[in-house]
Each structure stands twice: as structure tokens, then as C-alpha cells.
Design a protein around this motif. Structure first.
Motif, short mmCIF file in Angstrom:
data_model
loop_
_atom_site.label_atom_id
_atom_site.label_comp_id
_atom_site.label_asym_id
_atom_site.label_seq_id
_atom_site.Cartn_x
_atom_site.Cartn_y
_atom_site.Cartn_z
N LEU A 70 8.87 46.76 23.47
CA LEU A 70 10.07 46.29 22.51
C LEU A 70 11.17 46.90 22.94
O LEU A 70 12.94 46.64 23.05
CB LEU A 70 9.67 46.51 21.62
CG LEU A 70 8.48 45.43 20.64
CD1 LEU A 70 7.66 45.41 19.68
CD2 LEU A 70 8.84 43.22 21.26
N LEU A 71 11.35 47.93 23.22
CA LEU A 71 12.63 48.54 23.36
C LEU A 71 12.90 48.93 25.14
O LEU A 71 14.26 48.85 25.25
CB LEU A 71 11.74 51.01 23.52
CG LEU A 71 11.56 51.42 21.69
CD1 LEU A 71 11.22 52.15 22.14
CD2 LEU A 71 12.55 51.14 21.30
N GLY A 72 11.76 48.62 26.12
CA GLY A 72 12.30 48.38 27.16
C GLY A 72 13.41 46.83 27.04
O GLY A 72 14.33 46.90 27.46
N ALA A 73 12.69 45.89 26.48
CA ALA A 73 13.26 44.31 26.52
C ALA A 73 14.94 44.85 25.04
O ALA A 73 15.85 44.21 25.87
CB ALA A 73 12.54 43.56 25.27
N LEU A 74 14.83 45.62 24.17
CA LEU A 74 16.42 45.91 23.42
C LEU A 74 16.85 46.41 24.98
O LEU A 74 18.20 46.09 24.98
CB LEU A 74 15.64 46.77 22.42
CG LEU A 74 14.71 45.98 20.97
CD1 LEU A 74 14.94 47.71 20.33
CD2 LEU A 74 16.05 44.80 20.89
N HIS A 75 16.50 47.40 25.57
CA HIS A 75 17.68 47.67 26.78
C HIS A 75 18.39 46.97 27.56
O HIS A 75 18.59 47.04 28.47
CB HIS A 75 16.72 49.14 27.11
CG HIS A 75 17.28 49.40 28.35
ND1 HIS A 75 18.71 50.64 28.19
CD2 HIS A 75 17.47 49.69 29.94
CE1 HIS A 75 19.67 50.95 29.60
NE2 HIS A 75 18.39 50.06 30.84
N GLY A 76 16.87 46.27 28.04
CA GLY A 76 17.27 44.84 28.88
C GLY A 76 18.60 43.87 28.51
O GLY A 76 18.60 42.59 29.61
N GLY A 77 18.13 43.60 26.90
CA GLY A 77 19.54 43.07 26.49
C GLY A 77 18.92 41.80 25.68
O GLY A 77 20.33 41.10 25.42
N LEU A 78 17.48 42.12 25.43
CA LEU A 78 17.07 41.04 24.65
C LEU A 78 17.30 41.40 23.31
O LEU A 78 17.48 42.38 22.40
CB LEU A 78 15.92 40.65 24.74
CG LEU A 78 15.30 40.55 26.17
CD1 LEU A 78 13.71 39.94 26.61
CD2 LEU A 78 15.95 39.20 26.53
N THR A 79 17.34 40.96 22.68
CA THR A 79 17.53 40.87 21.09
C THR A 79 15.81 41.02 20.17
O THR A 79 14.51 40.64 21.07
CB THR A 79 17.71 39.57 20.04
OG1 THR A 79 17.15 38.30 19.97
CG2 THR A 79 19.42 39.24 20.03
N MET A 80 16.07 41.54 18.94
CA MET A 80 14.84 41.91 18.82
C MET A 80 13.54 40.89 18.01
O MET A 80 12.96 40.72 19.25
CB MET A 80 14.21 43.18 17.87
CG MET A 80 13.13 43.24 17.04
SD MET A 80 12.00 44.44 17.54
CE MET A 80 12.86 45.61 17.66
#
Length: 485
Positions: A70-80
Motif C-alpha cells: 500500500l505504501l509503495g502504491a501511494l509512492h508510485g502515484g496510485l490513490t489509496m
């Protein structure tokens, strides 16, 4: 009577203050400094590093996978919401594999009910000389040889994968304790020989990895580029990388963990499965052999471990190896034995799905390619290291091949590698990290068996020893194979 609120144990406070908080603080500080300096951190690198860090800090693997994804996804530009949706969408594949492991676990427990494994443990124990000063070296090497053979057969002849470990190992822990065997050596033996089996022998799990995944991806992507290989080439290409695994096993046995290690003695009867102990008769032995053979045939015919394990389970039930009324108990015991592994496999699929959704694995490999500038020796080394890093995050070499193949095959051909060297690079790059990942079924299975008495730590005693001995040897030998082939 009033009870005072429970307080954390002093050792918990000390570990939290000395290890967890400083490590997480350093991680946040580095990440904040990178953002402040407008330095882009590759999402795949960040996510996998965070997952491994959380596991090393004794965070449960399942929580480490979810949190890092989840934290990596947020860093990669995805929303929660996008991150959660992507994670959930990819759970289905892992759940299907997890269900297979549950059925395989039930089959393994059913085999254990035949009494064969208890008979094996008693045979080994009966050979021990309990007199003070006796070395029992013959028994020790017989035990090691038994584990090696069982590891190889679990991938090919009796395709139960790691399900044999929680069934076979616990009854033998008492013997290991008396022999003062370092369980880290046992973990490395299991990891190296399980990996070597499916990476070299093209039957069972080996047929899936070598032919259905590796060969298919090489030809699908390579044929438009002029690369085409046959099934016979793949085991030949993987021979040298597998020799690296075997060298790692030799080092762990004769160098790293050859010194005696003390464990608290626990009666073997407290460590075995919940099944009632009975001596197998000739009919039960024949039924067990028939069930194993039928499971192998069905797996090869229908390309399904689930069907093979199901058929083997039913044969053992119908033959009277365990009572018909005990089927629910046997299946529940197998499910309980494999539940943690099935859950982590399921979550690992969501983790890998999130990594794929950020589209930064390709940029990681592309950045590696820019550093090569046509240097084959450096190229082989960097490709293997990047593959190791990615597979540690996935915990599954089978899932890594389709991700690496579209980038590695054109890159290898552009650098001038031969077809066999290209196969060795891709096959070894995807396999590196399978034994040694916190989320790998191999490390989880080893811990499930060796920690039956609570004296074997997953990270310190399974993950780190396997990582050092299985991966470093294979990395070196795969690099030699890429240069020589």
C-alpha cells in the motif's frame, strides 16, 4: 479480584527502542531527504526494501506484505482506493494456488496417517548410540541424505511441494536435538534441494517451471527476434546455476553450520501430527504407494496438483489407511498446517500485482540496461542481481519469469548472449530469491517444520541462512554459465 493491566515485557521494550524505532526512523529520514531533494526513488526498490525491512524487524510477513504494497502504491502515484482495488484484484490467483496447497497439505497428512513417517523416525532413532561420547555420525549423514531425497521427490515423484516438511520434520526434532544438529543447516538443505529439483528435472513442478513457464516465455518473446529453443535445451542451460545451489548446500553443511548447536529436548510425541499412532501393515503400505503413484499420474495427465492430491487423498481414505469418519479431521489438520502459507501466498499475489500496476519494474531493468553499455560480463551480473531483488519481493520464481522475460530476452540478445545463455540468465534470475524470501513457500515450509517446538526463528534461522547459501552460490554459477555458454 482486580487485575492490573498487562505491561509489555522488558525485552519487548528494549527491542522496540533499540531496533524497531531507530530503523523505521532512519527509513523515514532517508525517504524524506530524497523527496526534499526531488530525487526519484524507484517504486519497486522502495516497496521491496520496505517489505524486507519490516520482516527483519519481526513484523508478521502478512502485515509486511500488505503495508509495503500500500505504501509503495501511494509512492508510485496510485490513490489509496486504487491501491486497495489493485491488491484485491490480484488476490484471486494467489487464492487458487493457496487452495491447492491446502489440498496438498491434506494429502500429506493422509500419508502421515499411514504410519510411514513415524516408522522412518523410529528407524533413524533406533540407530542412535545413546552412550555418552558417541558421535552417531552415520545416523546424522543418513538423516541428511533422507532430507535431500525427500526434498527432490517432493517436486517430482510425489508432488506435495513443501507440505512434507511439517509432517516429516517434527517427529525427527528429538533425534536432531540429541545429535546437536544446527537446524539452520537443515533449512538450507531443504531450500537448496527443493529448488534444485524443480530447476533441473522436467517433471512435476519442474515441468511447470521449465517447460510451461520458462520455455514458453522464451519462445513467445524470442521467436520474433530470431530466438527459438527446444525443451531439451532448458535443463542443459540450468545445469550450472543448479550446481551453485548444491555448492551452497555443501558449504552450509561442512563450513557454516557444522558446529554442534544445543536445543531443549522435547518428546517427539508432542511434536508429531494429531493422528493416532499405528504401525502400517502390508495393505496400508501398498495403498500408500498406490495413492502416491495415482497422484503423480493425475498431476501429469490433468496438469493439476489439486486433482492429483484429491485423488491420492480419496484412495487413502477408501483403503482404510485412516477411518472414513476421520476424513474431516485429516483435511482440517492439513488445512491448519498449510493455512499460514496459503494466506501469505494469496497476499503475495496482491503485493506483486501492486508492483506491476506502478509500471516501475520495467524502468528498473531499463535503468540497469543503460549502465551496461554493451558489457556482457557486467550485464549478466546486473541482470542476475535485479532478478534476485525482484523475486525476493514476490517470493515466487514462477511469477517472476513472465515479468522479467519481456525485458531480459531482448536485452540478452542485444548484448550478444547465446540462446542457451539467455535461457540460463532468465531462468536463474527468476529463481534467485525464491529460497530466501520471507514470503517464499520454501522458507515458510522449513520454518513450519523446524519451529514445531518454538526453537527456530523464521527470519534468523530460515530466511537469512537460505538467502546466503542458496542464492550466492547460484548467482555466481549462473554468471559463469552466462559467460561460458
Amino acid at each position: 479480584m482486580n487485575s492490573s493491566p498487562s505491561r509489555p515485557h522488558p525485552e519487548h521494550d528494549a527491542f522496540l527502542k533499540r531496533r524497531v524505532l531507530p530503523t523505521l526512523g532512519l527509513f523515514v529520514l532517508i525517504y524524506g531527504a530524497a523527496l526534499a531533494l526531488d530525487y526519484h526513488i524507484n517504486t519497486a526498490v522502495l516497496t521491496i526494501t520496505l517489505m524486507v525491512t519490516l520482516c527483519l524487524l519481526k513484523m508478521p510477513v502478512a502485515i509486511a506484505l500488505i503495508g509495503a504494497a500500500l505504501l509503495g502504491a501511494l509512492h508510485g502515484g496510485l490513490t489509496m482506493n486504487e491501491a486497495i482495488a489493485t491488491f484485491n484484484e490480484n488476490l484471486l490467483t494467489g487464492a487458487q494456488v493457496g487452495m491447492t496447497y491446502v489440498m496438498v497439505g491434506a494429502f500429506a497428512v493422509a500419508i502421515a496417517r499411514s504410519g510411514l513417517l513415524d516408522l522412518l523416525a523410529r528407524r533413524i532413532a533406533s540407530k542412535l548410540d545413546w552412550q555418552e561420547g558417541a558421535t552417531n555420525q552415520g545416523v546424522k549423514w543418513s538423516l541428511f541424505l533422507t532430507l535431500m531425497v525427500a526434498s527432490v521427490m517432493s517436486q517430482n515423484v510425489v508432488p506435495v511441494h513443501i507440505a512434507f516438511i511439517p509432517v516429516l520434520i517434527p517427529p525427527l526434532l528429538g533425534v536432531m536435538n540429541r545429535l546437536k544438529i544446527d537446524r539452520r543447516a537443515v533449512a538450507c538443505i531443504l531450500g537448496c534441494f527443493i529448488s534444485a529439483s524443480y530447476l533441473l528435472l522436467p517433471t512435476g513442478f519442474g515441468a511447470i517451471y521449465l517447460n510451461e513457464i520458462l520455455l514458453t516465455n522464451v519462445n513467445d518473446i524470442g521467436q520474433p527476434l530470431g530466438l527459438s529453443v527446444t525443451a531439451a535445451v532448458v535443463p542443459q542451460a540450468m545445469f550450472l546455476p543448479v550446481m551453485g545451489l548444491l555448492v551452497g548446500a555443501v558449504v552450509c553443511i561442512f563450513v557454516s553450520y557444522r558446529q554442534p548447536r544445543e536445543y531443549q529436548s522435547v518428546p517427539a510425541t508432542e511434536l508429531a501430527t494429531d493422528a493416532p499412532r499405528r504401525r502400517p501393515n502390508a495393505g496400508q503400505l501398498l495403498a500408500t504407494v498406490l495413492a502416491i503413484g495415482a497422484a503423480l499420474v493425475c498431476q501429469l495427465l490433468f496438469d493439476s496438483l489439486l486433482v492429483g492430491a484429491l485423488v491420492g487423498f480419496m484412495i487413502l481414505g477408501l483403503s482404510g489407511v485412516f477411518r472414513w469418519q476421520e476424513q474431516d479431521d485429516v483435511f482440517t489438520e492439513g488445512m491448519r498446517m498449510m493455512a499460514q502459507i496459503a494466506v501469505i501466498i494469496t497476499l503475495a499475489s496482491g503485493f506483486s500485482g501492486v508492483l506491476g500496476a506502478t509500471d516501475e519494474i520495467g524502468s528498473l531493468v531499463a535503468a540497469t540496461a543503460e549502465l551496461l553499455d554493451g558489457n556482457m560480463m557486467l550485464g549478466a551480473a546486473l541482470m542476475l542481481v535485479v532478478g534476485l531483488f525482484i523475486t525476493i519481493g514476490f517470493g515466487d520464481s514462477f511469477a517472476s519469469v513472465p515479468i522479467l522475460a519481456p525485458i531480459y530476452i531482448p536485452l540478452a540478445l542485444a548484448l550478444g548472449f547465446s540462446p542457451m545463455a539467455t535461457v540460463a540468465l532468465l531462468g536463474a534470475s527468476a529463481a534467485l530469491g525464491d529460497a530466501g524470501s520471507p514470503a517464499s513457500t520454501i522458507t515458510l515450509g522449513a520454518t513450519a517444520g523446524l519451529n514445531a517446538d518454538g526453537q527456530h526463528d523464521h527470519i534468523r534461522d530460515s530466511v537469512i541462512p537460505m538467502f546466503l547459501h542458496a542464492n550466492l552460490g547460484m548467482l555466481l554459477f549462473a554468471w559463469v554459465a552466462a559467460v561460458m555458454l
